[in-house]
Design a protein around this motif. Structure first.
Motif, PDB file in Angstrom:
ATOM      1  N   SER B 496       0.866  -1.263   0.032  1.00 41.01           N
ATOM      2  CA  SER B 496       0.119   0.130  -0.033  1.00 41.01           C
ATOM      3  C   SER B 496       0.925   1.371  -0.013  1.00 41.01           C
ATOM      4  N   ARG B 497       0.217   2.180  -0.377  1.00 38.48           N
ATOM      5  CA  ARG B 497       0.696   3.547  -0.384  1.00 38.48           C
ATOM      6  C   ARG B 497       1.296   3.846   1.122  1.00 38.48           C
ATOM      7  N   GLY B 498       0.626   3.452   2.034  1.00 38.76           N
ATOM      8  CA  GLY B 498       0.851   3.763   3.319  1.00 38.76           C
ATOM      9  C   GLY B 498       2.370   3.104   3.949  1.00 38.76           C
ATOM     10  N   GLU B 499       2.392   1.971   3.306  1.00 33.05           N
ATOM     11  CA  GLU B 499       3.744   1.154   3.627  1.00 33.05           C
ATOM     12  C   GLU B 499       4.789   1.845   2.889  1.00 33.05           C
ATOM     13  N   VAL B 500       4.682   2.434   1.744  1.00 34.51           N
ATOM     14  CA  VAL B 500       5.693   3.167   1.059  1.00 34.51           C
ATOM     15  C   VAL B 500       6.009   4.456   1.893  1.00 34.51           C
ATOM     16  N   ILE B 501       4.996   5.227   2.247  1.00 33.26           N
ATOM     17  CA  ILE B 501       5.367   6.365   3.177  1.00 33.26           C
ATOM     18  C   ILE B 501       6.092   5.919   4.323  1.00 33.26           C
ATOM     19  N   ASP B 502       5.864   4.885   5.086  1.00 33.49           N
ATOM     20  CA  ASP B 502       6.605   4.479   6.447  1.00 33.49           C
ATOM     21  C   ASP B 502       7.922   4.254   5.931  1.00 33.49           C
ATOM     22  N   ALA B 503       8.092   3.566   4.897  1.00 35.98           N
ATOM     23  CA  ALA B 503       9.828   3.451   4.314  1.00 35.98           C
ATOM     24  C   ALA B 503      10.369   4.729   4.317  1.00 35.98           C
ATOM     25  N   LEU B 504       9.613   5.873   3.454  1.00 33.49           N
ATOM     26  CA  LEU B 504      10.142   7.077   3.564  1.00 33.49           C
ATOM     27  C   LEU B 504      10.402   7.826   4.758  1.00 33.49           C
ATOM     28  N   GLN B 505       9.690   7.299   5.828  1.00 35.99           N
ATOM     29  CA  GLN B 505       9.843   8.153   7.014  1.00 35.99           C
ATOM     30  C   GLN B 505      10.559   7.025   8.130  1.00 35.99           C
ATOM     31  N   SER B 506      10.882   6.029   7.823  1.00 35.30           N
ATOM     32  CA  SER B 506      11.506   5.021   8.775  1.00 35.30           C
ATOM     33  C   SER B 506      12.839   5.628   9.156  1.00 35.30           C
ATOM     34  N   PRO B 507      13.335   4.859  10.439  1.00 33.21           N
ATOM     35  CA  PRO B 507      14.279   5.294  11.094  1.00 33.21           C
ATOM     36  C   PRO B 507      15.701   5.785  10.313  1.00 33.21           C
ATOM     37  N   ILE B 508      15.749   5.023   9.387  1.00 22.54           N
ATOM     38  CA  ILE B 508      16.962   5.331   8.469  1.00 22.54           C
ATOM     39  C   ILE B 508      16.154   5.199   7.056  1.00 22.54           C
ATOM     40  N   PRO B 509      15.567   6.364   6.838  1.00 19.33           N
ATOM     41  CA  PRO B 509      14.529   6.651   5.888  1.00 19.33           C
ATOM     42  C   PRO B 509      15.212   6.160   4.344  1.00 19.33           C
ATOM     43  N   ALA B 510      14.260   5.640   3.701  1.00 17.02           N
ATOM     44  CA  ALA B 510      14.549   5.318   2.002  1.00 17.02           C
ATOM     45  C   ALA B 510      14.666   6.710   1.414  1.00 17.02           C
ATOM     46  N   THR B 511      15.627   6.831   0.638  1.00 15.98           N
ATOM     47  CA  THR B 511      15.827   8.077  -0.010  1.00 15.98           C
ATOM     48  C   THR B 511      15.621   7.770  -1.581  1.00 15.98           C
ATOM     49  N   THR B 512      15.692   6.339  -2.090  1.00 14.99           N
ATOM     50  CA  THR B 512      15.981   6.280  -3.306  1.00 14.99           C
ATOM     51  C   THR B 512      14.809   4.987  -3.793  1.00 14.99           C
ATOM     52  N   LEU B 513      14.464   4.862  -4.982  1.00  9.98           N
ATOM     53  CA  LEU B 513      13.573   3.959  -5.450  1.00  9.98           C
ATOM     54  C   LEU B 513      13.989   2.465  -4.663  1.00  9.98           C
ATOM     55  N   ASP B 514      15.108   2.087  -5.093  1.00  8.76           N
ATOM     56  CA  ASP B 514      15.642   0.844  -4.605  1.00  8.76           C
ATOM     57  C   ASP B 514      15.695   0.753  -3.049  1.00  8.76           C
ATOM     58  N   ALA B 515      15.815   1.953  -2.549  1.00 10.63           N
ATOM     59  CA  ALA B 515      15.768   1.612  -0.930  1.00 10.63           C
ATOM     60  C   ALA B 515      14.042   1.378  -0.297  1.00 10.63           C
ATOM     61  N   ILE B 516      13.209   1.931  -1.107  1.00 10.00           N
ATOM     62  CA  ILE B 516      11.867   1.639  -0.757  1.00 10.00           C
ATOM     63  C   ILE B 516      11.499   0.016  -0.992  1.00 10.00           C
ATOM     64  N   GLY B 544       7.783  15.321  -0.384  1.00 12.28           N
ATOM     65  CA  GLY B 544       8.820  16.246  -0.135  1.00 12.28           C
ATOM     66  C   GLY B 544      10.281  16.247  -0.943  1.00 12.28           C
ATOM     67  N   PHE B 545      10.259  15.019  -1.632  1.00  5.94           N
ATOM     68  CA  PHE B 545      11.432  14.999  -2.801  1.00  5.94           C
ATOM     69  C   PHE B 545      11.406  15.933  -3.912  1.00  5.94           C
ATOM     70  N   ASP B 546      12.189  16.473  -4.561  1.00  2.31           N
ATOM     71  CA  ASP B 546      12.421  17.134  -5.811  1.00  2.31           C
ATOM     72  C   ASP B 546      12.212  15.964  -6.938  1.00  2.31           C
ATOM     73  N   ILE B 547      11.033  15.959  -7.772  1.00  5.98           N
ATOM     74  CA  ILE B 547      10.762  14.845  -8.695  1.00  5.98           C
ATOM     75  C   ILE B 547      11.997  14.644  -9.561  1.00  5.98           C
ATOM     76  N   MET B 548      12.895  15.679 -10.045  1.00  8.02           N
ATOM     77  CA  MET B 548      13.875  15.756 -10.995  1.00  8.02           C
ATOM     78  C   MET B 548      15.304  14.980 -10.212  1.00  8.02           C
ATOM     79  N   GLU B 549      14.971  14.997  -8.833  1.00  9.04           N
ATOM     80  CA  GLU B 549      16.367  14.407  -8.182  1.00  9.04           C
ATOM     81  C   GLU B 549      16.122  13.296  -7.823  1.00  9.04           C
ATOM     82  N   ILE B 550      14.924  12.433  -8.048  1.00  3.27           N
ATOM     83  CA  ILE B 550      14.743  11.180  -7.486  1.00  3.27           C
ATOM     84  C   ILE B 550      15.422  10.265  -8.282  1.00  3.27           C
ATOM     85  N   THR B 551      15.851   9.307  -7.533  1.00  6.89           N
ATOM     86  CA  THR B 551      17.107   8.230  -8.315  1.00  6.89           C
ATOM     87  C   THR B 551      16.645   6.774  -8.189  1.00  6.89           C
TER      88      THR B 551
END
Lengths: 428, 566
Positions: B496-516, B544-551
């Motif tokens: 779900s979208r909620g789980e993806v948001i959790d990954a982006l807000q986790s203690p060591i947050p995901a900052t890339t697509l692969d990290a999600i 909050g990511f700049d869409i052009m900076e997403i890797t």
């Protein structure tokens, strides 16, 4: 606990097949529910902003959103019950019906039941790994459909200089689309000796923009760590194995893949529906009912069509059949529709219910190879009930046969076969 | 004849005068230029096991370009002048397990990794098997840490909320050889303290696993073998450490070390200088490079790649456990040559194979190897087919020439500890290695400061909920609290979208697509992200990511290059 809602027919999928199915089921008097996982109806048509849709159905070339729009309006006008942003997690067969588990934001996880279901799940794209592309795994490798979403829905270019692998229709459409957006399409590489997409797309999307089409070539290696930096392409032999010594490195920042579509039948399979490995979808009879009574299949989940008109058509009949199944469809008694496997890539339906009262029979097929001047005959109990001569048959073009009035009643026949006669195999 | 002259003589016989051998401290150093990487490895192997502590193989290959190490592409002062008690170099399973154990103590602990996420190398590129410990040579560190690590996983996975099962391992045989070998295997099992293994005949095996090829005669069954997600385990370890006060600094590459006498005083990174009391080398395939920066390279990593294939989850119903089929004519000590595994997520995994290559970060796959794996393993379950392949990838084992783990205080640098040369069964051994490193660290620190237990240390980690595995009531409750949990974005894995948001807000947050993907599996199913990639990009933008900076995976791996016209 809330009461479980019950329906006559539930249609899963709100693309062109599901829309048509829901409309016809509803019009046939079934209590119908349509379920769509996305926010908006229309399926993949939403991102298909090019024209060419509906030439058969509407006699004019519409864009994808226009084509879908007509159906969506009809569904809304009729007030057909609809759940969007709702995902079917499971279907179980229960007594004389089916129990579906649904999840969405407003209700959580809950269940509905239905006497019949129409699977209109569409298809997905084959990925780089499924065709055994090797090398590294950088960013910049997209299937054509994903690239199309990024460009047409999100409004961003995923590549500025790309190689397209595969000559499927979406790849060809994307070659033109990316070119119009200012990206350079270095070439379209196709492992087969003949293109996979429709002739009109080759002309309108490649030839008109001077994009070269390289047949019997494939990508053998993707190069680049973070972002695609280049690809290595090679010639292939007749078995599509790369030929050593023909490698050539092409600089690019992206790879777009259009290497085939796979009908999505995970829900069908979870119900135990048998899948025809040739069509990629369920074995169905002429009413589009699968091997499991009450489960119907249509659209690209049934088999990948090159024209949306056929997608809607199978949806329409599947929906109507699902509605009549609930009322009084006679028990299924199936005979296979015989054909020569060497002539046909596939033929749908694969079997015929001899108890059906309905006299109309629609057949869809693709030839296995390019053929010229072919006679296709349909025989019921060894008597020719239909014949048609084709100047040219090629695998990328699905053909349709409709038999609506037969010289003899079809119910009760013991043998039904389709034959392809004469016609030399040809190169192109 | 001395051991050095014996080795020299053999080298000369094989390589003429190309290779020079000399002793350095208690190790042997090889230098020279040869024609192929195979020769480099052959020379290293020749020098190993001859009585030296390690082989330092500095032989080069003529014309072979040196490896470009993947580096973070920026510099800042994030860590400048930071004083810490312990600096751990490497954010794989070993480094992450170590900081989790160290976080029990009132210590300042910093982990650095040059990549943009944890588990970017071998820890996300293996088969996820928790080996029972039968294969390592009795008496080796591998044998000890493997068996102990395997035991510890029951507790650790519970504490850290990581899915773990013990489906057991079946070593299949279709020859009578196994019956003859069995007494020897039993003996090894006893010496390694592997419990409860037994032979299973054809009938019982067919009953347990009806999909197996009929020609298989039986199996050696080891019940303690387990499976888990290696990257989820790594992240879980690190998250729990962070929750208990440890710090993780990603995109942080160790570039140099300053020493005073036999002590490291400062560690220079691209994000500033760190002043640690203790340095722990858990740098995986680069552990010899880190040892060299500290002036203590007594071993060499020779990268040994393995390619791995993942099959569709729907074929996971065909198999229940872990299967291997040794080919008696090509058994080697280094790797048992892979197998078929039902992963913790339910996919079928085939592999890994094993071969040497010069580069530590060359994760390419090759047609011949993937086809060979399929040819070798698909016949074990006749219903599996090449059509079920959804993806494949490769990982690189940090093998030393001694082929054993290096888990020790440095002999020559006072404040350095090595957890190096950790190859298979490194994942299985990780909890035990961490325990040992914790002990060694406390020993080293004991002279410098009094280390107290951390007040309020919490061994339990709260994981991101996996809604697809929940019952209707608990799933419904979560969705009521956070409606985004009811919106499926990854259709294949039902994420779900909620789980993806959790990954982006986790203690060591995901900052890339692969990290999600590594945190919640979105994009890991049969469509390999073709449907959810645009949706994930949108969610990242909304978060909050700049869409052009997403890797995809940091640095230059941008997903989008330009806005469309108009």
């Amino acid at each position: 606990m809330r009461a479980i809602k019950a329906y006559d027919t539930i249609v899963i999928g709100g693309g062109p097949a599901g829309l048509a199915a829901a409309l016809s089921a509803f019009e046939a008097g079934a209590e119908t529910l349509m379920i769509e996982r996305e926010k908006r109806l229309g399926g993949i048509l939403k991102q298909c902003i090019h024209d060419g849709f509906g030439i058969i159905r509407f006699n004019q070339a519409l864009t994808g959103p226009e084509y879908a729009g007509w159906y969506i309006e009809m569904v809304k006008k009729r007030g057909i019950p609809l759940l969007t942003k709702t995902f079917v997690t499971e279907i179980e067969q229960r007594g004389d019906g089916f129990r579906l588990s649904l999840v969405n934001s407003s209700e959580g996880l809950y269940q509905v039941i239905s006497k019949s279901i129409v699977l209109a799940n569409g298809c997905r794209e084959r990925t780089a790994r499924q065709i055994f592309i090797h090398g590294s795994r950088p960013a910049g490798v997209y299937t054509a459909g994903t690239a199309q979403y990024l460009v047409n829905i999100l409004g961003y270019l995923p590549t500025k200089r790309c190689v397209i692998l595969g000559s499927g229709d979406i790849g060809l459409i994307m070659a033109r689309r990316l070119t119009l957006e200012g990206a350079k399409v270095v070439g379209v590489y196709e492992a087969k000796a003949t293109p996979s997409g429709l002739e009109r797309n080759i002309v309108q999307c490649l030839d008109d923009y001077d994009i070269p089409l390289k047949l019997s070539h494939t990508i053998t290696r993707i190069i680049g760590e973070d972002r695609v930096e280049a690809v290595e392409v090679s010639r292939v032999d007749q078995t599509m194995s790369p030929l050593k010594g023909t490698e050539q490195v092409i600089e690019c920042d992206g790879v777009i893949l259009s290497v085939g579509l796979i009908p999505e039948n995970e829900l069908a399979e979870s119900l135990g529906v048998r899948i025809d490995p040739r069509s990629g979808g369920p074995y169905v009879d002429q009413s589009f009912m699968t091997g499991i009574p009450g489960v119907f299949s249509c659209g690209n989940a049934l088999t990948v069509s090159d024209l949306v008109d056929y997608v809607s058509e199978t949806g329409k009949y599947a929906g109507a059949s699902a509605a009549s199944f609930v009322k009084d469809l006679p028990a299924q008694e199936l005979i296979p529709i015989e054909k020569n496997e060497a002539d046909f890539l596939y033929l749908i339906p694969q079997c015929f219910n001899i108890n059906a009262v309905e006299q109309r029979l629609i057949l869809y097929f693709r030839s296995r190879e390019n053929r010229e001047n072919v006679q296709v005959k349909v025989l019921a109990d060894h008597q020719v009930i239909y014949q048609q001569r084709y100047q040219k048959l090629i695998p990328p073009e699905m053909k349709r046969i409709e038999i609506d009035s037969c010289p003899k009643p079809l119910n009760g026949i013991r043998d039904l076969r389709v034959e392809m006669e004469e016609g030399a195999k040809c190169e192109s | 004849m001395s051991k050095l002259s014996r080795i020299k003589k053999k080298m000369t016989r094989l390589f003429g005068t190309a290779i020079e051998c000399r002793e350095w401290r208690s190790s042997i150093v090889l230098e020279g230029i040869v024609n192929s990487w195979e020769q480099v490895v052959a020379a290293g192997n020749l020098a190993a096991g001859k009585g030296y502590k390690g082989v330092v193989n500095r032989i080069e290959v003529k014309g072979l370009p040196t490896e470009r190490i993947r580096k973070p592409d920026w510099r800042d002062h994030h860590l400048n002048q930071r004083r810490v008690d312990v600096l751990v170099i490497g954010g794989g399973i070993i480094g992450s397990a170590i900081i989790r154990e160290l976080a029990k103590w009132e210590l300042s602990v910093l982990l650095v990794d040059k990549e943009g996420d944890l588990a970017m190398h071998t820890s996300s590129r293996n088969d996820g098997m928790i080996h029972p410990g039968l294969l390592p040579k009795p008496g080796s560190r591998k044998a000890y840490f493997n068996v102990r690590g395997n035991e510890l996983y029951s507790r650790v996975t519970k504490e850290l909320n990581v899915d773990f099962t013990r489906p057991g391992s079946f070593i299949l045989y279709d020859q009578w050889a196994m019956k003859l070998l069995y007494p020897l295997i039993k003996l090894r099992a006893r010496r390694n303290k592997v419990k409860d293994l037994r032979l299973i005949g054809r009938d019982e095996l067919q009953q347990l696993e009806p999909g197996l090829a009929p020609e298989i005669r039986g199996a050696l069954y080891i019940p303690s073998a387990g499976v888990l997600s290696p990257y989820k385990m790594t992240i879980a370890y690190a998250e729990n450490a962070v929750a208990n006060g440890a710090e993780v600094s990603l995109n942080t590459m160790v570039e140099a070390m300053e020493k005073k006498g036999d002590e490291i005083t400062a560690v220079k990174t691209n994000r500033g200088k760190v002043f640690p009391r203790i340095i722990i080398n858990a740098a995986g395939v680069f552990s010899d490079v880190i040892a060299d920066l500290a002036g203590d390279q007594f071993f060499t990593i020779h990268p040994r790649k393995g390619e791995i294939i993942l099959l569709d989850r729907k074929k996971g119903e065909l198999i229940k456990a872990i299967y291997s089929r040794p080919e008696f004519n090509r058994i080697k000590g280094s790797s048992k040559g892979g197998g078929i595994i039902k992963t913790i997520e339910g996919n079928v995994l085939i592999g890994p194979d094993a071969y040497e290559q010069p580069y530590r970060e060359d994760f390419t796959t090759n047609r011949e190897n993937i086809l060979a794996l399929l040819e070798r393993f698909l016949p074990i379950f006749p219903e599996l087919s090449a059509k079920d392949v959804i993806t494949y990838f490769s990982g690189i084992r940090a093998a030393t020439y001694e082929e054993d783990f290096i888990i020790e205080k440095s002999e020559y640098v006072q404040n350095l500890i090595h957890a190096a040369g950790i190859q298979s069964p490194g994942l299985a051994s990780a909890p035990a290695i961490a325990e040992e490193i914790e002990k060694l660290t406390l020993e080293l620190l004991s002279g410098q400061k009094r280390v107290k237990a951390r007040v309020g240390w919490n061994p339990v980690r709260k994981a991101i909920p996996e809604l697809s595995k929940m019952g209707a009531r608990s799933r419904g409750e979560l969705i009521r609290k956070k409606p985004a949990y009811g919106e499926i974005v990854c259709r294949c894995e039902e994420i779900s979208r909620g789980e993806v948001i959790d990954a982006l807000q986790s203690p060591i947050p995901a900052t890339t697509l692969d990290a999600i993907k590594r945190r919640v599996r979105a994009g890991m199913g049969r469509c390999q992200g073709e449907f959810c990639t645009p949706l994930l990009i949108k969610i990242m933008e909304e978060e909050g990511f700049d869409i052009m900076e997403i890797t995809k995976k940091g640095n230059n791996s941008y997903l989008l290059l330009e806005e469309t016209k108009g």
